[in-house]
Write a protein that holds these residues in place. Structure first.
Motif, PDB file in Angstrom:
ATOM      1  N   ALA A   1      15.835  76.880   0.719  1.00  0.00           N
ATOM      2  CA  ALA A   1      15.624  76.887   2.168  1.00  0.00           C
ATOM      3  C   ALA A   1      15.670  75.474   2.731  1.00  0.00           C
ATOM      4  O   ALA A   1      15.308  74.516   2.056  1.00  0.00           O
ATOM      5  CB  ALA A   1      14.272  77.516   2.499  1.00  0.00           C
TER       6      ALA A   1
ATOM      7  N   SER B   1      13.696  76.894   8.420  1.00  0.00           N
ATOM      8  CA  SER B   1      13.540  78.353   8.337  1.00  0.00           C
ATOM      9  C   SER B   1      14.812  79.053   7.846  1.00  0.00           C
ATOM     10  O   SER B   1      14.856  80.277   7.802  1.00  0.00           O
ATOM     11  CB  SER B   1      13.139  78.908   9.704  1.00  0.00           C
TER      12      SER B   1
ATOM     13  N   THR C   1      16.608  80.358   5.133  1.00  0.00           N
ATOM     14  CA  THR C   1      16.296  80.735   3.764  1.00  0.00           C
ATOM     15  C   THR C   1      17.431  81.532   3.140  1.00  0.00           C
ATOM     16  O   THR C   1      18.071  82.341   3.805  1.00  0.00           O
ATOM     17  CB  THR C   1      15.008  81.594   3.749  1.00  0.00           C
TER      18      THR C   1
END
Length: 97
Positions: free
Chosen positions: A55, A58, A60
């Motif tokens: 990641a 945010s 991921t």
């Protein structure tokens, strides 16, 4: 010992790119360059147990997209901690299918 400069680009796959350029030291790996860029650019990242990028902020890894690494326009197949940077290297980290 400083041996030159390298560039690192983080491409989030949505039009947003972050570019970093800086000095590299003898023996510096791609993961160490990512660590320096994350401090300079104020972003976070996570590595999995195999030192693959899981990641950035945010963004991921999931079933549709993951992080891909390129060094001088060639996809990287080796573990990132084993790749020693040279002056003029261009690293691209791209979030894509």
């Amino acid at each position: 010992k400083i041996i030159g400069q390298a560039a690192l680009t983080v491409d989030f796959g949505n039009g947003l790119k972050r570019n970093f350029e800086g000095e590299i030291i003898e023996g510096e790996t791609i993961i160490e360059a990512l660590s320096q860029a994350s401090k300079a650019g104020n972003f976070s990242y996570q590595l999995d147990e195999k030192n693959n990028l899981a990641a950035v902020n945010s963004f991921t890894r999931n079933k549709n997209k993951s992080w891909h690494w390129y060094l001088n326009d060639k996809k990287i197949a080796k573990p990132l901690g084993e790749i020693i940077l040279k002056s003029g290297d261009k690293i691209l980290i791209k979030y894509a299918q």
